[in-house]
Design a protein around this motif. Sequence first.
Motif, PDB file in Angstrom:
ATOM      1  N   PHE A  68       0.861  -1.185   0.000  1.00 47.56           N
ATOM      2  CA  PHE A  68       0.000   0.000   0.000  1.00 47.56           C
ATOM      3  C   PHE A  68       0.894   1.231   0.000  1.00 47.56           C
ATOM      4  N   ASN A  69       0.284   2.388  -0.222  1.00 43.91           N
ATOM      5  CA  ASN A  69       1.002   3.665  -0.151  1.00 43.91           C
ATOM      6  C   ASN A  69       2.191   3.716  -1.116  1.00 43.91           C
ATOM      7  N   THR A  70       2.041   3.075  -2.268  1.00 46.27           N
ATOM      8  CA  THR A  70       3.114   3.043  -3.268  1.00 46.27           C
ATOM      9  C   THR A  70       2.938   4.196  -4.251  1.00 46.27           C
ATOM     10  N   ARG A  71       4.011   4.927  -4.491  1.00 45.67           N
ATOM     11  CA  ARG A  71       3.923   5.972  -5.514  1.00 45.67           C
ATOM     12  C   ARG A  71       5.268   6.256  -6.144  1.00 45.67           C
ATOM     13  N   ASP A  72       5.177   6.873  -7.307  1.00 45.53           N
ATOM     14  CA  ASP A  72       6.331   7.271  -8.100  1.00 45.53           C
ATOM     15  C   ASP A  72       6.636   8.728  -7.748  1.00 45.53           C
ATOM     16  N   LEU A  73       7.793   8.980  -7.140  1.00 49.49           N
ATOM     17  CA  LEU A  73       8.129  10.340  -6.729  1.00 49.49           C
ATOM     18  C   LEU A  73       8.243  11.298  -7.914  1.00 49.49           C
ATOM     19  N   GLY A  74       8.430  10.753  -9.110  1.00 45.38           N
ATOM     20  CA  GLY A  74       8.508  11.601 -10.287  1.00 45.38           C
ATOM     21  C   GLY A  74       7.160  12.024 -10.827  1.00 45.38           C
ATOM     22  N   LEU A  75       6.083  11.420 -10.311  1.00 44.15           N
ATOM     23  CA  LEU A  75       4.741  11.751 -10.796  1.00 44.15           C
ATOM     24  C   LEU A  75       3.921  12.541  -9.782  1.00 44.15           C
ATOM     25  N   VAL A  76       4.513  12.852  -8.639  1.00 45.16           N
ATOM     26  CA  VAL A  76       3.851  13.721  -7.664  1.00 45.16           C
ATOM     27  C   VAL A  76       3.646  15.087  -8.320  1.00 45.16           C
ATOM     28  N   PRO A  77       2.496  15.728  -8.132  1.00 43.88           N
ATOM     29  CA  PRO A  77       2.264  17.025  -8.775  1.00 43.88           C
ATOM     30  C   PRO A  77       3.419  18.001  -8.567  1.00 43.88           C
ATOM     31  N   GLU A  78       3.883  18.578  -9.664  1.00 44.13           N
ATOM     32  CA  GLU A  78       4.943  19.592  -9.697  1.00 44.13           C
ATOM     33  C   GLU A  78       6.317  19.031  -9.294  1.00 44.13           C
ATOM     34  N   SER A  79       6.476  17.722  -9.340  1.00 46.55           N
ATOM     35  CA  SER A  79       7.780  17.131  -9.019  1.00 46.55           C
ATOM     36  C   SER A  79       8.739  17.307 -10.186  1.00 46.55           C
ATOM     37  N   PRO A  80       9.973  17.790  -9.913  1.00 45.34           N
ATOM     38  CA  PRO A  80      10.981  17.893 -10.970  1.00 45.34           C
ATOM     39  C   PRO A  80      11.741  16.582 -11.164  1.00 45.34           C
ATOM     40  N   LEU A  81      11.503  15.627 -10.266  1.00 45.26           N
ATOM     41  CA  LEU A  81      12.204  14.347 -10.336  1.00 45.26           C
ATOM     42  C   LEU A  81      11.644  13.551 -11.515  1.00 45.26           C
ATOM     43  N   ARG A  82      12.515  12.855 -12.232  1.00 43.21           N
ATOM     44  CA  ARG A  82      12.042  12.114 -13.399  1.00 43.21           C
ATOM     45  C   ARG A  82      11.186  10.918 -12.972  1.00 43.21           C
ATOM     46  N   ALA A  83      10.250  10.565 -13.826  1.00 45.56           N
ATOM     47  CA  ALA A  83       9.344   9.453 -13.539  1.00 45.56           C
ATOM     48  C   ALA A  83      10.043   8.115 -13.757  1.00 45.56           C
ATOM     49  N   ASN A  84       9.459   7.077 -13.154  1.00 47.61           N
ATOM     50  CA  ASN A  84       9.921   5.693 -13.349  1.00 47.61           C
ATOM     51  C   ASN A  84      11.348   5.445 -12.851  1.00 47.61           C
ATOM     52  N   PHE A  85      11.731   6.133 -11.803  1.00 49.77           N
ATOM     53  CA  PHE A  85      13.075   5.924 -11.248  1.00 49.77           C
ATOM     54  C   PHE A  85      13.037   5.682  -9.739  1.00 49.77           C
TER      55      PHE A  85
END
Length: 278
Positions: free
Chosen positions: A41-58
């Motif tokens: 549970f509580n799994t998320r992609d830090l690159g897809l958080v709103p306004e995140s500059p971190l790249r997705a899928n990493f």
Amino acid sequence: MATSKADLVKLAATDVNQALTPQEYGPVISAPPFVFLDGTFNTRDLGLVPESPLRANFAFRSGALGGLTDNGKAVLTGKLGVKRVFDLRSPEERTRMPDPVIDGVENTWIQSSKPDSKPDLNKFVAGEGEAGYIDMYLEVIEVYADSWKAILEHVRDRPQEPFLVHCTAGRDRTGVFGGLLLALAGASEDAIATDWQLSRIGTEPVRAMLLEFARKGTDAYGDDQPGFYNLTSLRKSCWGAFANAVEKEYGGFEKFVTDRLGFSQDDLAKIKKNLTNP
């Protein structure tokens, strides 16, 4: 379809004493920035958080992985492409629920420098619990320093290998990790606080279990004990108070990485680049 930031923040602001219905949280935790990983549970992609500059899928974060189903393992290695898992839990937590052994995934656990202290509920009584969060998270950032170092070395040296970090709830220890990584990627304090608050939604499927975990972890006699309500809530003011304390204590997250963890300026530049560029 991703939920808008406004709707995410509104749902995350739901009082912790009020249960969210599956109709309210179900569609949200099945869409970005959340990832449905069967058995946790509580799994998320830090690159897809709103306004995140971190790249997705990493860089991914989650709750404990001990209950992962075969489908969950397949999504972890297939869709997410995770090559390495960092476990921030205590030896006791790991004994109760060991991380699964998954082909192609490297499990990393580093013994913390000392056991976590029990949160002192008296420190959470005033205001919205800011003093308690400062105390608790400043300890977390120190106690898990060796883990932060290993994670950042992974970012520096293995930018093509997606990874996941978890603790038990994926809320506090993993929340500090998420804030550190987002700060290094150049995220605004608002974006970092949003990610932190999203654990209010992400932990809802195991809400009763985590409230019991919090009661036992603080020796609380009940939910109405002063300070317990603030401890189990996730309010923006508390993240802001912690971020200010990091600024005061270390000179900010970047100085923590160089002065406390021992990374060079070149290392830091490489970490920041690898967080934002594939």
